[in-house]
Enzyme design. Structure first.
Site, mmCIF file in Angstrom:
data_model
loop_
_atom_site.group_PDB
_atom_site.id
_atom_site.type_symbol
_atom_site.label_atom_id
_atom_site.label_comp_id
_atom_site.label_asym_id
_atom_site.label_seq_id
_atom_site.Cartn_x
_atom_site.Cartn_y
_atom_site.Cartn_z
ATOM 1 N N CYS A 77 -50.339 82.587 -16.397
ATOM 2 C CA CYS A 77 -50.175 82.406 -14.950
ATOM 3 C C CYS A 77 -49.485 83.626 -14.344
ATOM 4 O O CYS A 77 -48.639 84.245 -14.966
ATOM 5 C CB CYS A 77 -49.335 81.152 -14.733
ATOM 6 S SG CYS A 77 -48.745 80.913 -13.073
ATOM 7 N N CYS A 80 -44.680 83.358 -13.042
ATOM 8 C CA CYS A 80 -43.421 83.746 -13.706
ATOM 9 C C CYS A 80 -43.697 84.939 -14.610
ATOM 10 O O CYS A 80 -44.512 84.847 -15.508
ATOM 11 C CB CYS A 80 -42.896 82.608 -14.573
ATOM 12 S SG CYS A 80 -42.429 81.141 -13.661
ATOM 13 N N GLN A 307 -38.549 80.735 4.534
ATOM 14 C CA GLN A 307 -38.094 81.201 3.219
ATOM 15 C C GLN A 307 -38.364 80.127 2.172
ATOM 16 O O GLN A 307 -38.112 78.949 2.420
ATOM 17 C CB GLN A 307 -36.601 81.508 3.277
ATOM 18 C CG GLN A 307 -36.251 82.647 4.204
ATOM 19 C CD GLN A 307 -36.587 83.999 3.613
ATOM 20 O OE1 GLN A 307 -36.813 84.119 2.409
ATOM 21 N NE2 GLN A 307 -36.627 85.011 4.448
ATOM 22 N N TYR A 336 -37.294 92.954 12.553
ATOM 23 C CA TYR A 336 -38.158 92.257 11.578
ATOM 24 C C TYR A 336 -37.642 90.815 11.428
ATOM 25 O O TYR A 336 -37.341 90.366 10.316
ATOM 26 C CB TYR A 336 -38.156 92.956 10.213
ATOM 27 C CG TYR A 336 -38.385 94.451 10.261
ATOM 28 C CD1 TYR A 336 -39.675 94.962 10.162
ATOM 29 C CD2 TYR A 336 -37.320 95.331 10.414
ATOM 30 C CE1 TYR A 336 -39.887 96.332 10.189
ATOM 31 C CE2 TYR A 336 -37.520 96.702 10.458
ATOM 32 C CZ TYR A 336 -38.805 97.202 10.340
ATOM 33 O OH TYR A 336 -39.017 98.546 10.369
ATOM 34 N N ASP A 426 -34.495 93.478 8.255
ATOM 35 C CA ASP A 426 -35.007 92.742 7.087
ATOM 36 C C ASP A 426 -36.505 93.035 6.967
ATOM 37 O O ASP A 426 -37.338 92.163 7.187
ATOM 38 C CB ASP A 426 -34.747 91.239 7.294
ATOM 39 C CG ASP A 426 -35.191 90.396 6.101
ATOM 40 O OD1 ASP A 426 -35.541 90.964 5.059
ATOM 41 O OD2 ASP A 426 -35.182 89.153 6.232
ATOM 42 N N CYS A 453 -36.242 93.265 0.317
ATOM 43 C CA CYS A 453 -36.905 92.603 -0.812
ATOM 44 C C CYS A 453 -37.488 93.640 -1.771
ATOM 45 O O CYS A 453 -38.204 93.296 -2.702
ATOM 46 C CB CYS A 453 -37.989 91.655 -0.314
ATOM 47 S SG CYS A 453 -39.185 92.451 0.744
HETATM 48 N N1 SAH Z 1 -35.975 88.027 8.687
HETATM 49 C C1 SAH Z 1 -37.063 87.105 8.577
HETATM 50 C C2 SAH Z 1 -38.360 87.682 8.046
HETATM 51 C C3 SAH Z 1 -38.296 88.846 7.127
HETATM 52 S S1 SAH Z 1 -39.849 89.242 6.388
HETATM 53 C C4 SAH Z 1 -36.654 85.901 7.776
HETATM 54 O O1 SAH Z 1 -35.687 85.953 7.079
HETATM 55 O O2 SAH Z 1 -37.300 84.878 7.856
HETATM 56 C C5 SAH Z 1 -40.312 90.692 7.269
HETATM 57 C C6 SAH Z 1 -40.900 90.423 8.620
HETATM 58 O O3 SAH Z 1 -41.226 91.667 9.220
HETATM 59 C C7 SAH Z 1 -42.196 89.621 8.625
HETATM 60 O O4 SAH Z 1 -42.020 88.507 9.459
HETATM 61 C C8 SAH Z 1 -43.249 90.591 9.205
HETATM 62 O O5 SAH Z 1 -44.200 89.937 9.999
HETATM 63 C C9 SAH Z 1 -42.401 91.516 10.019
HETATM 64 N N2 SAH Z 1 -42.901 92.884 10.290
HETATM 65 C C10 SAH Z 1 -43.661 93.667 9.492
HETATM 66 N N3 SAH Z 1 -43.798 94.894 10.042
HETATM 67 C C11 SAH Z 1 -43.107 94.880 11.205
HETATM 68 C C12 SAH Z 1 -42.856 95.862 12.221
HETATM 69 N N4 SAH Z 1 -43.349 97.096 12.139
HETATM 70 N N5 SAH Z 1 -42.087 95.510 13.264
HETATM 71 C C13 SAH Z 1 -41.565 94.259 13.363
HETATM 72 N N6 SAH Z 1 -41.769 93.307 12.441
HETATM 73 C C14 SAH Z 1 -42.525 93.607 11.374
#
Ligand code: SAH
Length: 498
Positions: A77, A80, A307, A336, A426, A453
């Site tokens: 799989c 993991c 999440q 983000y 983020d 991440c």
């Molecule tokens: N902070 C949020 C999501 C983080 S994931 C949480 O914790 O739930 C990263 C996010 O960045 C995603 O939602 C994605 O759609 C967004 N994203 C990707 N490229 C981007 C950009 N250039 N400008 C703004 N957001 C963006």
């Protein structure tokens, strides 16, 4: 040496993808499923000039860090990658990964890193942590329905033993059994990717860990489920069942969900909460978390992003908030921001929060969730983070140089937005865009909090920010995905001479 040769080797290291690394006759071998400390018999799979790939034939002497697999299909799989490694050793692997990237990609010295590095935050229970699962549905060679996971890098479905993936919740197996039963009893056919025929493509299951509410969504290649009442009858008996829906996806695509979701029974959403924790440190610097009374509630639909590991998410975001060190008067950008998970946390402690996210639907969710929590000081913008903040920044610089005419003040960008106290980012795995980093440097907040991440792009971006006038204050990896090689990291940066 040749392909299929057998050799004995001691595993000395772990690669970035969790594979074991050992040396044999000056050749470095990357060996899937081998554990550092193992002495094994390996078989050559592929040879390059001075390295190669091999697989474990036999474990001659297992490493002290090798543990028994909890799941029979872990090797096939794709889910993991490192279940064979003890959880303690997994955490060390992740800590080392972050440190090495800071050292090699970020060019930070060992002393600099040691000064700011906090011990990784692991999970209490490294199994059954996922609140969401998506299972492909298909037909086995003998004609039986199979619900399982795709084998690594393929689209063939491997059945899960008793339908019970150990990363997901206990209820998943019961729900999958009921769906299978309904399909068999009512001759509902699984979708066949190669023939593009059949009905049921995927099953999506979500659970609110605080509320115990459950959502089931069947993704179908059609508009209607035959005898849907039979399915509802079965599923609504599952404890916690709150929402049963179907999602239409008639496209020939790898994307799981289609655009339209129809509610068959119950609510269109489940609800869950993320609790703010106080972050405590003991004399050795070990972090512990204490739940506070502040909770943020979220309505989660089949399509919403949320999440997948809520217990660790609350720790991750509580740390981000700890690093932001807010006292109620600050203005904060959350770039983000997704559905505003962090923004709404920040809004509890700041004067104003400005969230930016590229996906419009996520911003709709963010606004709805703000209302739901009676949060009025969070503002959200749809667009690319780099474009939105640089446009705001430029328009504000121009405004400053022009004389403001009466009546135009309404259009003025709030100057607080241009001089934020804190910027939180983020970003997805590729990290921040350069324009975004440059504008952040120009806005010059006293603090930046970077949630990442991917520690490789994180290290690259941190170097850029530190060359631009910031210094690392704290770094902490947080394990959101036990049994996999992924790791999240929170970093607190401070403007130098602040
Ligand atoms: N902070 C949020 C999501 C983080 S994931 C949480 O914790 O739930 C990263 C996010 O960045 C995603 O939602 C994605 O759609 C967004 N994203 C990707 N490229 C981007 C950009 N250039 N400008 C703004 N957001 C963006």
């Amino acid at each position: 040496m040749q392909k299929n040769d057998i050799f004995q080797v001691e595993i000395k290291d772990i690669g970035v993808n969790g594979e074991g690394i050992g040396k044999y006759e000056e050749m470095t071998f990357f060996i899937k499923d081998a554990v550092v400390g193992d002495f094994i018999e390996a078989k050559v799979v592929k040879l390059k000039k001075n390295y190669g790939y091999a697989r474990v034939e036999k474990v001659i002497k297992p490493s002290k860090d090798r543990v028994e697999l909890k799941c029979d299909i872990a090797k096939q799989c794709g889910g993991c990658q490192i279940q064979q490694i003890s959880y303690e050793r997994q955490l060390k692997f992740k800590e080392d990964k972050v440190r090495n990237n800071l050292l090699r990609i970020g060019n930070f010295s060992e002393e600099e890193i040691d000064k700011v590095f906090e011990p990784i935050v692991g999970m209490e229970n490294p199994f059954r942590y996922r609140n969401k699962a998506q299972y492909p549905v298909g037909t086995e060679k003998d004609g039986n329905i199979v619900i399982g996971f795709y084998a690594q890098r393929t689209h063939s479905i491997i059945p899960i033993n008793n339908n019970d993936c150990k990363l997901g919740t206990k209820e998943n197996a019961q729900i999958l059994d009921l769906i299978k039963e309904y399909m068999q009893e009512n001759s509902v056919k699984p979708y066949d990717e190669s023939k593009k025929k059949g009905l049921v493509r995927h099953v999506l299951i979500r659970k609110g860990f605080e509320t115990n509410q459950i959502m089931v969504c069947l993704i179908i290649n059609g508009d209607k489920l035959p005898k849907e009442e039979k399915l509802i009858e079965k599923l609504k008996k599952v404890e916690g069942m709150t929402s049963i829906s179907l999602n239409k996806n008639k496209e020939n695509t790898n994307v799981i969900l289609g655009k339209e979701t129809v509610i068959l029974w119950g609510e269109p959403y489940i609800k869950d909460y993320i609790t703010l924790n106080d972050v405590k440190r003991d004399e050795q610097g070990k972090i512990s978390f204490e739940k506070t009374d502040t909770k943020v509630g979220y309505q989660i639909s089949a399509q919403s992003f949320f999440q997948v590991n809520p217990q660790q998410t609350e720790k991750l975001y509580s740390l981000a908030l700890d690093y932001a060190d807010l006292h109620g008067k600050e203005s904060v950008w959350d770039l983000y921001c997704g559905i505003g998970t962090i923004s709404l946390f920040l809004a509890n402690k700041a004067q104003n929060v400005y969230g930016v996210e590229i996906v419009e639907q996520a911003i709709d969710d963010a606004k709805r969730n703000a209302k739901l929590n009676h949060i009025e000081n969070a503002n959200f913008f749809v667009g690319k983070a780099e474009e939105i903040i640089s446009e705001f920044y430029q328009s504000n610089s121009k405004e400053k140089s022009n004389t403001i005419k009466a009546g135009e003040t309404d259009n003025l960008v709030d100057s607080q937005m241009m001089t934020p106290d804190v910027i939180v980012v983020d970003p997805p795995r590729k990290g921040c865009d350069n324009l975004c980093l440059d504008t952040m440097l120009k806005m010059s907040p006293s603090k930046i909090v970077y949630v990442s991440c991917d520690s490789a792009t994180l290290a690259r971006d941190l170097r850029y920010l530190c060359d631009g006038g910031y210094q690392l204050k704290k770094v902490c990896p947080v394990d959101q995905f036990a049994q996999t090689v992924h790791v999240e990291t929170v970093v607190g940066l401070q403007r130098v001479n602040y």
